[in-house]
Motif scaffolding. Structure first.
Motif, mmCIF file in Angstrom:
data_model
loop_
_atom_site.group_PDB
_atom_site.id
_atom_site.type_symbol
_atom_site.label_atom_id
_atom_site.label_comp_id
_atom_site.label_asym_id
_atom_site.label_seq_id
_atom_site.Cartn_x
_atom_site.Cartn_y
_atom_site.Cartn_z
ATOM 1 N N PHE A 342 40.929 46.814 -23.682
ATOM 2 C CA PHE A 342 39.696 47.526 -23.370
ATOM 3 C C PHE A 342 39.713 48.929 -23.971
ATOM 4 N N THR A 343 40.877 49.593 -23.918
ATOM 5 C CA THR A 343 40.990 50.936 -24.493
ATOM 6 C C THR A 343 40.643 50.919 -25.969
ATOM 7 N N ARG A 344 41.184 49.952 -26.671
ATOM 8 C CA ARG A 344 40.903 49.867 -28.122
ATOM 9 C C ARG A 344 39.425 49.585 -28.370
ATOM 10 N N TRP A 345 38.839 48.733 -27.541
ATOM 11 C CA TRP A 345 37.423 48.405 -27.698
ATOM 12 C C TRP A 345 36.561 49.640 -27.448
ATOM 13 N N VAL A 346 36.905 50.414 -26.418
ATOM 14 C CA VAL A 346 36.145 51.614 -26.094
ATOM 15 C C VAL A 346 36.266 52.653 -27.203
ATOM 16 N N VAL A 421 26.429 66.864 -20.135
ATOM 17 C CA VAL A 421 27.153 66.445 -21.337
ATOM 18 C C VAL A 421 27.085 64.924 -21.431
ATOM 19 N N PRO A 422 27.267 64.355 -22.619
ATOM 20 C CA PRO A 422 27.201 62.893 -22.776
ATOM 21 C C PRO A 422 28.521 62.225 -22.375
ATOM 22 N N TRP A 423 28.658 61.895 -21.113
ATOM 23 C CA TRP A 423 29.884 61.283 -20.606
ATOM 24 C C TRP A 423 30.070 59.865 -21.153
ATOM 25 N N ALA A 424 31.309 59.491 -21.351
ATOM 26 C CA ALA A 424 31.681 58.089 -21.560
ATOM 27 C C ALA A 424 32.325 57.623 -20.252
ATOM 28 N N VAL A 425 31.658 56.725 -19.530
ATOM 29 C CA VAL A 425 32.141 56.271 -18.226
ATOM 30 C C VAL A 425 32.732 54.871 -18.393
ATOM 31 N N LEU A 426 34.015 54.739 -18.120
ATOM 32 C CA LEU A 426 34.714 53.464 -18.257
ATOM 33 C C LEU A 426 34.780 52.780 -16.897
ATOM 34 N N VAL A 427 34.396 51.507 -16.865
ATOM 35 C CA VAL A 427 34.401 50.743 -15.609
ATOM 36 C C VAL A 427 35.091 49.417 -15.903
ATOM 37 N N ARG A 428 36.403 49.433 -15.861
ATOM 38 C CA ARG A 428 37.176 48.245 -16.230
ATOM 39 C C ARG A 428 37.648 47.485 -14.997
ATOM 40 N N GLY A 454 24.895 59.910 -22.554
ATOM 41 C CA GLY A 454 26.178 59.248 -22.475
ATOM 42 C C GLY A 454 26.043 57.736 -22.387
ATOM 43 N N ARG A 455 27.158 57.060 -22.205
ATOM 44 C CA ARG A 455 27.150 55.599 -22.094
ATOM 45 C C ARG A 455 28.244 55.135 -21.156
ATOM 46 N N ALA A 456 27.998 54.003 -20.519
ATOM 47 C CA ALA A 456 29.003 53.366 -19.672
ATOM 48 C C ALA A 456 29.524 52.138 -20.401
ATOM 49 N N LEU A 457 30.834 51.922 -20.329
ATOM 50 C CA LEU A 457 31.475 50.793 -20.991
ATOM 51 C C LEU A 457 32.194 49.979 -19.926
ATOM 52 N N LEU A 458 31.714 48.757 -19.711
ATOM 53 C CA LEU A 458 32.171 47.930 -18.604
ATOM 54 C C LEU A 458 32.964 46.738 -19.102
ATOM 55 N N GLU A 459 33.968 46.338 -18.297
ATOM 56 C CA GLU A 459 34.692 45.094 -18.528
ATOM 57 C C GLU A 459 34.678 44.312 -17.224
ATOM 58 N N VAL A 460 34.197 43.064 -17.293
ATOM 59 C CA VAL A 460 34.036 42.232 -16.099
ATOM 60 C C VAL A 460 34.772 40.918 -16.329
ATOM 61 N N GLY A 461 35.608 40.528 -15.378
ATOM 62 C CA GLY A 461 36.360 39.294 -15.504
ATOM 63 C C GLY A 461 35.516 38.065 -15.261
ATOM 64 N N ASP A 462 35.957 36.950 -15.847
ATOM 65 C CA ASP A 462 35.278 35.672 -15.626
ATOM 66 C C ASP A 462 35.312 35.294 -14.143
ATOM 67 N N GLY A 463 34.298 34.588 -13.716
ATOM 68 C CA GLY A 463 34.250 34.116 -12.349
ATOM 69 C C GLY A 463 33.866 35.172 -11.349
ATOM 70 N N ALA A 464 33.474 36.338 -11.826
ATOM 71 C CA ALA A 464 33.057 37.407 -10.919
ATOM 72 C C ALA A 464 31.557 37.302 -10.709
ATOM 73 N N VAL A 465 30.816 38.280 -11.196
ATOM 74 C CA VAL A 465 29.366 38.287 -11.069
ATOM 75 C C VAL A 465 28.777 37.914 -12.426
ATOM 76 N N MET A 495 30.606 45.201 -22.103
ATOM 77 C CA MET A 495 29.238 45.592 -22.455
ATOM 78 C C MET A 495 29.094 47.107 -22.394
ATOM 79 N N VAL A 496 28.139 47.601 -23.147
ATOM 80 C CA VAL A 496 27.790 49.018 -23.147
ATOM 81 C C VAL A 496 26.470 49.170 -22.417
ATOM 82 N N MET A 497 26.375 50.149 -21.525
ATOM 83 C CA MET A 497 25.121 50.432 -20.826
ATOM 84 C C MET A 497 24.694 51.857 -21.091
#
Length: 503
Positions: A342-346, A421-428, A454-465, A495-497
């Motif tokens: 996820f770090t590399r993707w972000v 400021v344009p925050w990058a918010v990570l939600v892994r 700014g933008r939020a960058l999310l990682e969601v596991g399978d079988g969650a929502v 995903m990026v939001m």
């Protein structure tokens, strides 16, 4: 030898035997019920009720080790059982739980002794602290009480074990771990008592206390000693209405204000503390009619109607925190993992100078990586112990946040948005730990923070929502998802939001 309780044949067995799963033992000759201490190499680590142990086919009792201690059963130890009623040991054995691992040590990562407490958690008790703990604990308790009484004008008295020990035994209970206070509100409606609880929390924070809110009616002040977490002071809400006395978290008892107030002086070790006017009423309401008998295996058995009322009036804001602390503590003992995929993707999707908020940072693996790369980084999590292990630097700060608490979540969002400021918010891997209300608070927070580009960058596991459901929930707060990517190997969706003005 003795006949078993089921009337079967007499059995020949060692009084106590144990392995990493259970303890097997014969009943003492003179009783079949009561509290029992379990000792490892002479130190109490746990207590249980004799009558709660199952009766095995061979006539011996069987009790399973509690979960928090099992991982520590490595090496060898003397396992002994001791009656709480008379202090007598009726059996002991030397056990090699695992070969060639030294003596068993049930301790935290700093080598401090632990016990299994009444919540079935690993914790520390007064008996295992250094001798100065009582003075430190009572000094801090008096500081908290002084604010409640002198600044806020509240009626306050000691409650729980802090009342029980001095009344019953003349001193604090050795297997206790804190000081408990109750404030008695002059309000009669739970919503007004809850509002008062929030006011008290704000006053305590203004005074510099490290406050953890467990519910609108339960506050906990944490204190350190020599740089490590040391002890805490609990404050609980109480009030009277329609002939009933209520106290968070487990009391609803017939009583009037005059039964408990004004407080009377009580000698607690070397100082005087306020106590309820009729302590017996309080102690029976809290511990039942057997409160005069010491019982380190005591468990609260709250009547369902009381639990239903108090939990609906004062919903908990701490659910799961201990489980996360345990999980992240175990991960820390295994060593810090390398930065995630996820770090590399972000990294490919944010500006090299963007300030970063790692929301749900855990042990801070990703947050450390971004701070090292030159980003101003704020590591945020629900688990306080995880954050305590993250070394603060000019580029890396930590913050406790409970996404189930809308008040602190909105306040945190306003604080970040105020930076403009344009925050990058990570939600892994955090979304799947939240229920619908928690996700709503998360998306409200993101909508506040992302309004300056700014933008939020999310990682969601399978079988969650399902991703489409998340996008719909986020959309209600003006958030739009883009750059959605599926990682088959890690079984996650990223995903990026961004925030889009309405209309």
């Amino acid at each position: 030898m003795r006949a078993n309780d089921a009337g079967g044949p007499a059995v020949a067995a060692r009084p106590v035997e144990a392995d990493r799963e259970v303890i097997r033992f014969a009943d003492p000759a003179d009783r079949t019920e009561g509290a029992v201490d379990v000792l490892l190499d002479g130190r109490r680590v746990w207590s249980f009720r004799l009558e709660s142990a199952e009766l095995g086919a061979d006539g011996r009792r069987v009790v399973a080790w509690p979960g928090p201690i099992v991982a520590s059963l490595r090496g060898s130890a003397e396992v002994a059982l001791r009656s709480v009623a008379d202090g007598g040991r009726w059996g002991a054995c030397e056990v090699e739980f695992t070969p060639d691992a030294g003596r068993v040590s049930f301790a935290d990562e700093y080598g401090r002794d632990l016990v299994v407490n009444k919540w079935d958690r690993a914790g520390r008790v007064l008996a295992d602290h250094d001798e100065s703990i009582v003075g430190r604990l009572l000094d801090h308790a008096d500081e908290v009480r002084a604010l409640l009484v002198d600044e806020l004008g509240l009626d306050v008295f000691v409650t729980g074990g802090t009342l029980l020990g001095p009344i019953r035994d003349g001193h604090l209970i050795e297997h206790d771990d804190d000081v408990d206070f109750a404030w008695i509100s002059r309000h009669t409606q739970p919503v007004e008592v809850a509002r008062e609880g929030f006011e008290i929390g704000r006053a305590l924070r203004r005074a510099g206390f490290d406050v953890v809110r467990h519910s609108p009616g339960h506050l906990q002040m944490h204190f350190e000693y020599q740089g490590l977490a040391d002890h805490y002071v609990d404050v609980f809400a109480g009030w009277f209405a329609d002939g009933w006395w209520h106290q968070v978290f487990c009391i609803r008892h017939p009583a009037e204000r005059a039964d408990l107030l004004p407080p009377i002086p009580l000698q607690v070790e070397d100082r005087e503390e306020p106590a309820p006017r009729t302590p017996e009423i309080h102690l029976e309401a809290n511990y039942g009619p057997g409160w005069r008998v010491p019982d380190p295996a005591f468990r609260f058995d709250t009547p369902p109607e009381t639990r239903r009322r108090l939990e609906n009036w004062f919903p908990g804001l701490n659910g799961g925190r201990d489980d996360w602390d345990d999980l992240l503590r175990a991960e820390r003992q295994d060593g810090i993992a390398p930065a995630s995929g996820f770090t590399r993707w972000v990294t490919d999707r944010i500006d090299p100078t963007a300030p970063v908020v790692d929301l749900g940072c855990g042990n801070g693996t990703d947050a450390r990586a971004f701070a090292t790369a030159g980003h101003e980084t704020l590591a945020v999590d629900f688990a306080r112990e995880a954050l305590a292990a993250i070394p603060a630097t000019p580029a890396l700060r930590t913050r406790v946040l409970n996404l189930h608490d809308p008040r602190t979540t909105v306040a945190f969002g306003a604080e970040l948005a105020g930076r403009r400021v344009p925050w990058a918010v990570l939600v892994r891997r955090t979304v799947e730990t939240l229920g619908p209300s928690g996700r709503d608070h998360l998306f409200r927070l993101l909508s506040m923070v992302l309004r300056c580009g700014g933008r939020a960058l999310l990682e969601v596991g399978d079988g969650a929502v399902p991703v489409e459901d998340l996008c719909a929930e986020a959309g209600r707060h003006g958030l739009r998802a883009s750059d959605t990517a599926r990682d088959e190997q890690e079984a996650v969706t990223r995903m990026v939001m961004t925030w889009t003005p309405r209309g």
